[in-house]
Write a protein that holds these residues in place. Structure first.
Motif, PDB file in Angstrom:
ATOM      1  N   ARG A   5       1.521  -1.446  -0.472  1.00 45.94           N
ATOM      2  CA  ARG A   5       0.231   0.052  -0.051  1.00 45.94           C
ATOM      3  C   ARG A   5       0.815   0.746  -0.057  1.00 45.94           C
ATOM      4  O   ARG A   5       1.206   2.426   0.631  1.00 45.94           O
ATOM      5  CB  ARG A   5      -0.983   0.088   1.556  1.00 45.94           C
ATOM      6  N   PHE A   6       1.436   1.719  -1.738  1.00 46.62           N
ATOM      7  CA  PHE A   6       2.312   2.427  -1.387  1.00 46.62           C
ATOM      8  C   PHE A   6       2.614   3.740  -2.081  1.00 46.62           C
ATOM      9  O   PHE A   6       1.946   3.471  -2.980  1.00 46.62           O
ATOM     10  CB  PHE A   6       3.737   2.064  -1.666  1.00 46.62           C
ATOM     11  N   PRO A   7       2.413   5.150  -2.172  1.00 46.16           N
ATOM     12  CA  PRO A   7       1.879   5.944  -2.815  1.00 46.16           C
ATOM     13  C   PRO A   7       2.796   6.443  -3.721  1.00 46.16           C
ATOM     14  O   PRO A   7       3.511   7.358  -4.353  1.00 46.16           O
ATOM     15  CB  PRO A   7       1.898   7.174  -2.061  1.00 46.16           C
ATOM     16  N   HIS A   8       3.355   4.814  -4.652  1.00 48.55           N
ATOM     17  CA  HIS A   8       4.149   5.307  -6.153  1.00 48.55           C
ATOM     18  C   HIS A   8       4.044   3.621  -6.322  1.00 48.55           C
ATOM     19  O   HIS A   8       3.909   3.006  -5.887  1.00 48.55           O
ATOM     20  CB  HIS A   8       5.229   5.219  -5.908  1.00 48.55           C
ATOM     21  N   VAL A   9       4.145   3.823  -8.021  1.00 45.45           N
ATOM     22  CA  VAL A   9       3.819   3.290  -8.565  1.00 45.45           C
ATOM     23  C   VAL A   9       5.189   3.453  -9.565  1.00 45.45           C
ATOM     24  O   VAL A   9       5.387   4.030 -10.598  1.00 45.45           O
ATOM     25  CB  VAL A   9       2.664   3.144 -10.324  1.00 45.45           C
ATOM     26  N   PHE A  10       6.330   2.016  -9.452  1.00 51.26           N
ATOM     27  CA  PHE A  10       7.679   2.161  -9.933  1.00 51.26           C
ATOM     28  C   PHE A  10       7.272   1.774 -11.409  1.00 51.26           C
ATOM     29  O   PHE A  10       6.611   0.690 -11.826  1.00 51.26           O
ATOM     30  CB  PHE A  10       8.171   0.739  -9.509  1.00 51.26           C
ATOM     31  N   ARG A  11       8.032   1.832 -12.273  1.00 53.85           N
ATOM     32  CA  ARG A  11       8.126   2.269 -13.561  1.00 53.85           C
ATOM     33  C   ARG A  11       9.457   0.893 -13.503  1.00 53.85           C
ATOM     34  O   ARG A  11       9.049   0.049 -14.381  1.00 53.85           O
ATOM     35  CB  ARG A  11       9.021   3.153 -14.265  1.00 53.85           C
ATOM     36  N   ASP A  12       9.571   0.710 -12.412  1.00 53.93           N
ATOM     37  CA  ASP A  12      11.301  -0.304 -12.521  1.00 53.93           C
ATOM     38  C   ASP A  12      11.352  -1.220 -11.797  1.00 53.93           C
ATOM     39  O   ASP A  12      11.344  -1.186 -10.681  1.00 53.93           O
ATOM     40  CB  ASP A  12      12.635   0.594 -12.231  1.00 53.93           C
ATOM     41  N   PRO A  13      10.675  -2.390 -11.894  1.00 52.06           N
ATOM     42  CA  PRO A  13       9.619  -3.068 -11.161  1.00 52.06           C
ATOM     43  C   PRO A  13      11.494  -3.781 -10.449  1.00 52.06           C
ATOM     44  O   PRO A  13      11.585  -4.269  -9.266  1.00 52.06           O
ATOM     45  CB  PRO A  13       9.149  -4.247 -11.795  1.00 52.06           C
ATOM     46  N   LEU A  74       9.952   4.826  11.963  1.00 50.17           N
ATOM     47  CA  LEU A  74      10.042   4.475  10.465  1.00 50.17           C
ATOM     48  C   LEU A  74       9.617   2.944  10.429  1.00 50.17           C
ATOM     49  O   LEU A  74       8.831   2.872   9.722  1.00 50.17           O
ATOM     50  CB  LEU A  74      11.644   4.321  10.227  1.00 50.17           C
ATOM     51  N   ALA A  75       9.651   1.708  11.823  1.00 49.88           N
ATOM     52  CA  ALA A  75       9.117   0.635  11.717  1.00 49.88           C
ATOM     53  C   ALA A  75       7.028   0.879  11.827  1.00 49.88           C
ATOM     54  O   ALA A  75       6.575  -0.095  10.878  1.00 49.88           O
ATOM     55  CB  ALA A  75       9.373  -0.574  12.901  1.00 49.88           C
ATOM     56  N   GLU A  76       6.750   1.850  11.854  1.00 54.83           N
ATOM     57  CA  GLU A  76       5.096   2.524  12.622  1.00 54.83           C
ATOM     58  C   GLU A  76       4.819   2.514  11.040  1.00 54.83           C
ATOM     59  O   GLU A  76       3.647   2.024  10.795  1.00 54.83           O
ATOM     60  CB  GLU A  76       5.302   3.410  13.450  1.00 54.83           C
ATOM     61  N   VAL A  77       5.410   3.955  10.102  1.00 55.56           N
ATOM     62  CA  VAL A  77       4.780   4.020   9.776  1.00 55.56           C
ATOM     63  C   VAL A  77       5.270   2.543   8.293  1.00 55.56           C
ATOM     64  O   VAL A  77       3.861   2.154   7.054  1.00 55.56           O
ATOM     65  CB  VAL A  77       5.972   4.721   8.498  1.00 55.56           C
ATOM     66  N   ALA A  78       6.340   1.369   7.928  1.00 53.27           N
ATOM     67  CA  ALA A  78       6.228   0.064   7.049  1.00 53.27           C
ATOM     68  C   ALA A  78       4.903  -0.143   7.862  1.00 53.27           C
ATOM     69  O   ALA A  78       4.623  -0.717   7.003  1.00 53.27           O
ATOM     70  CB  ALA A  78       7.618  -0.170   7.524  1.00 53.27           C
ATOM     71  N   ARG A  79       4.991  -0.893   9.012  1.00 55.29           N
ATOM     72  CA  ARG A  79       3.443  -1.487   9.669  1.00 55.29           C
ATOM     73  C   ARG A  79       2.263  -1.469   8.264  1.00 55.29           C
ATOM     74  O   ARG A  79       1.579  -1.766   8.213  1.00 55.29           O
ATOM     75  CB  ARG A  79       3.356  -1.935  11.162  1.00 55.29           C
ATOM     76  N   ALA A  80       2.569  -0.018   8.383  1.00 56.36           N
ATOM     77  CA  ALA A  80       0.723   1.156   7.883  1.00 56.36           C
ATOM     78  C   ALA A  80       0.867   0.739   6.959  1.00 56.36           C
ATOM     79  O   ALA A  80       0.281   0.430   6.274  1.00 56.36           O
ATOM     80  CB  ALA A  80       1.453   2.182   8.738  1.00 56.36           C
ATOM     81  N   LEU A  81       1.719   0.308   6.246  1.00 55.74           N
ATOM     82  CA  LEU A  81       2.298   0.178   4.793  1.00 55.74           C
ATOM     83  C   LEU A  81       1.662  -1.394   4.762  1.00 55.74           C
ATOM     84  O   LEU A  81       2.367  -2.174   3.526  1.00 55.74           O
ATOM     85  CB  LEU A  81       3.425   0.712   3.966  1.00 55.74           C
ATOM     86  N   GLU A  82       1.983  -1.818   5.351  1.00 56.46           N
ATOM     87  CA  GLU A  82       1.847  -3.905   5.420  1.00 56.46           C
ATOM     88  C   GLU A  82       3.339  -3.992   4.823  1.00 56.46           C
ATOM     89  O   GLU A  82       3.505  -4.754   3.805  1.00 56.46           O
ATOM     90  CB  GLU A  82       0.112  -4.638   5.026  1.00 56.46           C
ATOM     91  N   LEU A  83       4.213  -3.422   4.947  1.00 52.70           N
ATOM     92  CA  LEU A  83       5.452  -3.661   4.275  1.00 52.70           C
ATOM     93  C   LEU A  83       5.742  -5.581   4.577  1.00 52.70           C
ATOM     94  O   LEU A  83       7.054  -5.076   3.462  1.00 52.70           O
ATOM     95  CB  LEU A  83       6.241  -2.638   4.772  1.00 52.70           C
ATOM     96  N   GLU A 102      11.903  -4.670  14.396  1.00 47.95           N
ATOM     97  CA  GLU A 102      11.527  -3.147  13.723  1.00 47.95           C
ATOM     98  C   GLU A 102      12.296  -2.452  12.854  1.00 47.95           C
ATOM     99  O   GLU A 102      12.682  -1.635  11.415  1.00 47.95           O
ATOM    100  CB  GLU A 102      12.138  -2.113  15.143  1.00 47.95           C
ATOM    101  N   SER A 103      14.396  -3.033  13.241  1.00 44.67           N
ATOM    102  CA  SER A 103      15.356  -2.538  12.392  1.00 44.67           C
ATOM    103  C   SER A 103      14.939  -3.391  10.903  1.00 44.67           C
ATOM    104  O   SER A 103      15.393  -1.676   9.989  1.00 44.67           O
ATOM    105  CB  SER A 103      16.473  -3.394  12.477  1.00 44.67           C
ATOM    106  N   ILE A 104      14.469  -3.471  10.234  1.00 42.63           N
ATOM    107  CA  ILE A 104      14.113  -4.275   9.435  1.00 42.63           C
ATOM    108  C   ILE A 104      13.557  -3.486   8.479  1.00 42.63           C
ATOM    109  O   ILE A 104      13.601  -3.402   7.582  1.00 42.63           O
ATOM    110  CB  ILE A 104      13.595  -6.642   9.011  1.00 42.63           C
ATOM    111  N   LEU A 105      12.161  -3.608   8.822  1.00 45.98           N
ATOM    112  CA  LEU A 105      11.083  -2.611   8.573  1.00 45.98           C
ATOM    113  C   LEU A 105      11.373  -1.506   8.649  1.00 45.98           C
ATOM    114  O   LEU A 105      11.574  -1.034   7.141  1.00 45.98           O
ATOM    115  CB  LEU A 105       9.806  -2.967   9.486  1.00 45.98           C
ATOM    116  N   ALA A 106      12.186  -0.874   8.867  1.00 47.83           N
ATOM    117  CA  ALA A 106      12.807   0.257   8.805  1.00 47.83           C
ATOM    118  C   ALA A 106      13.661   0.923   7.994  1.00 47.83           C
ATOM    119  O   ALA A 106      13.800   1.774   6.674  1.00 47.83           O
ATOM    120  CB  ALA A 106      13.528   1.245  10.227  1.00 47.83           C
TER     121      ALA A 106
END
Length: 222
Positions: A5-13, A74-83, A102-106
């Motif tokens: 759920r990320f606010p950018h669509v990548f041109r380069d996958p 940053l980990a909290e933001v990542a969780r909100a994005l279901e990263l 947390e460290s891996i998510l951040a």
């Protein structure tokens, strides 16, 4: 990997996949991207805070930025994005629950920000970060200075030597260590201890003990 759920669509996958690949899964991984993303996030969050808190001084802005770009934040933001569900991890990290660490998510979040920059440029990266942090920046209040900072400022204001923090001991298993630290002050002569789950936490507790003691001495002088 699932889609974010990320606010950018990548041109380069390939950039997207690399940003979400932990080093335990092999190469190419996200370590170099994380290095770049760390600086990008710090700069763009600083800009947001500068705009949204026009009356905050440098120290307050610095503390607010540290609060917003800390690993846990940053980990909290990542969780909100279901990263975590989109991460590519090696077998060991998968087994140990690395997608929740947390460290891996951040780190993966910072790598994603760098990937946006490389994929679409500065403005796209800026827009992405601002969409995720604008509301957080607006709602944030300047945190109180920590005990070590307040103790240092108190001593400096009186022309006294700065405190020294000595590690007295550490005990316990790696996952549950307890650190004992002494805060040593020349004038007034003090040596006060603190215990914590990390050396930094123990130093803060020892500094608070010293602050309380000095304030009591000052009150008695009046």
């Amino acid at each position: 990997m699932s889609r974010l759920r990320f606010p950018h669509v990548f041109r380069d996958p390939g950039l997207y996949q690399q940003a979400l690949t932990h080093r335990s899964a092999g190469r190419p991984n996200n370590e170099r991207l994380e290095f770049l993303g760390d600086s990008l996030v710090g700069m763009l969050v600083a800009e947001l805070l500068f705009e949204s808190h026009p009356r905050a001084d440098e120290g307050e802005l610095t503390r607010m930025r540290a609060q917003l770009v800390s690993g846990s934040a940053l980990a909290e933001v990542a969780r909100a994005l279901e990263l975590g569900e989109a991460l590519r991890l090696g077998p060991g990290e998968l087994k140990s629950g690395g997608h929740r660490r947390e460290s891996i998510l951040a780190d993966a979040f910072e790598a994603l920000v760098a990937a946006v920059y490389l994929d679409a440029g500065w403005e796209a990266c800026r827009d992405c970060v601002r969409s995720l942090f604008t509301e957080r920046a607006r709602q944030l209040r300047a945190p109180e200075k920590d005990a070590k900072t307040r103790l240092q400022e108190l001593l400096q204001g009186r022309g006294l030597a700065l405190p020294v923090y000595e590690l007295v001991s550490s005990s316990g298993d790696d996952h549950a260590k307890v650190f004992e630290v002494a805060c040593v002050i020349e004038q007034p002569p003090l040596r006060l201890g603190g215990h914590g789950s990390s050396r930094r936490a123990a130093e803060q507790i020892a500094a608070q003990q010293a602050l309380d003691h000095i304030k009591e001495l000052l009150a008695n002088e009046r």
